[in-house]
Scaffold this active site. Structure first.
Site, short mmCIF file in Angstrom:
data_model
loop_
_atom_site.label_atom_id
_atom_site.label_comp_id
_atom_site.label_asym_id
_atom_site.label_seq_id
_atom_site.Cartn_x
_atom_site.Cartn_y
_atom_site.Cartn_z
N ARG A 234 20.58 -4.07 30.91
CA ARG A 234 20.07 -4.63 32.15
C ARG A 234 18.85 -3.83 32.57
NH1 ARG A 234 22.60 -8.89 31.71
NH2 ARG A 234 24.16 -9.70 33.18
N GLU A 263 13.84 -10.06 36.80
CA GLU A 263 13.58 -11.17 35.89
C GLU A 263 13.39 -12.47 36.67
OE1 GLU A 263 16.70 -11.25 33.00
OE2 GLU A 263 16.29 -9.21 32.32
N HIS A 281 14.75 -11.82 27.59
CA HIS A 281 16.20 -11.77 27.74
C HIS A 281 16.88 -12.78 26.80
CE1 HIS A 281 19.53 -10.61 30.83
NE2 HIS A 281 20.03 -10.74 29.60
#
Length: 315
Positions: A234, A263, A281
């Site tokens: 993360r 994000e 991601h």
């Protein structure tokens, strides 16, 4: 009659197809549910599917008085207020290990791409600079993998798969996690000690208060000028501002990132840096991973509606 399930986060329709075959989906497309569905409909919702990284606190839960289960699509659940869920007798489920192989694969891909400067090399060919024999300091020989020390921060399912893959490249592998594991790698008692030892730091821990910005300016300094940091966990685990500074002043040699602090927004300083490899991601974004994660979601929902314990609960 199929049970109603609210889709709390925005997902591609293809990812929801299997769920729609078994349940009556109320898809919010990522918008606040109250803007999409009448209050009377929300009052009957007993279960929802959400992305684990999306914030979901007590105030949101209170909009669904019948809610009994929050099922995360994927391994992560850091966006869920677990205490608020427990206080409301709401069970939380996820998909542990379902995408571990795919995430480990992207970690190794980022490691190789960063250390061998593959993005720079690709541009060197496409731009015509190679054909023109144009000198480039970025194309100087780099250290290979043989004999490298790879440190894995976190030795869960993903960390183990990363370690096994890294070891196959003739590297030394060490790790730090909350506890020692029965694995054939050197254990370090702190992240600082691991960072002093390794030149490639692979981040594979869950997000949380304990790991928030754990990889800070001090940890990056310990990696050294030939060090790389790879993050597939993360974005919150890295102090992003410290990382930008470390890349700019040569504190570390480079980075490979699949996750970011906010994000889908990435700092311009990162996107402009030639010694960083960036992906959007996509660590768990493979056909096999999605099938496995969907299997977990379906198993959790079916267990809940049958009055049984979740198949894959968050403990």
């Amino acid at each position: 009659m199929p049970e109603k399930v609210l889709v709390h986060s925005r997902f591609p329709r293809t990812m929801m197809k299997r769920f729609g075959e078994r349940f009556d989906l109320m898809d919010t497309a990522g918008r606040p549910a109250a803007e999409v569905f009448p209050t009377v409909d929300l009052a009957t919702v007993r279960a929802m599917i959400t992305a684990g990284g999306r914030s979901l606190g007590g105030a949101v839960m209170d909009a669904f008085p019948s809610l009994g289960a929050i099922i995360c699509y994927g391994t992560g659940y850091d966006g869920i207020d677990l205490e608020a869920a427990r206080a409301r007798n709401i069970v939380v489920g996820h998909s542990p290990g379902a995408n571990a192989s795919s995430v480990a694969d992207i970690a190794i891909t980022l490691m190789l791409a960063a250390t061998r400067r593959l993005v720079v090399a690709d541009n060197y060919v496409r731009s015509g600079d190679w054909a023109a024999a144009k000198p480039s300091p970025m194309m100087r020989p780099q250290a290979g993998m043989r004999g490298r020390r790879v440190g894995v921060y976190g030795m869960g399912e993903i960390g183990r798969k990363i370690a096994a893959r890294a070891a196959s490249f003739e590297t030394e592998v060490g790790y730090f996690s909350r506890s020692r594991h029965d694995v054939p790698y050197q254990y370090f008692g702190s992240l600082e000690a691991l960072s002093d030892w390794c030149s490639i730091l692979m981040i594979a821990v869950r997000a949380g208060a304990e790991t928030h910005r754990a990889v800070n300016a001090d940890i990056l300094r310990r990696l050294g000028a030939d060090g790389y940091v790879i993050n597939i966990a993360r974005g919150s685990v890295i102090d992003e501002a410290a990382l930008v500074a470390a890349l700019a002043d040569g504190t570390i040699a480079g980075a490979g990132l699949d996750v970011y602090a906010k994000e889908p927004h990435t700092p311009d300083a990162l996107t402009a840096s030639p010694n960083v490899v960036l992906t959007p991601h996509i660590g768990g974004h493979t056909l096999e991973s999605h099938t496995a994660m969907q299997d977990c979601v379906i198993a959790n929902l079916e267990a809940f509606f049958a009055g049984k314990p979740l198949a894959y609960p968050v403990s």
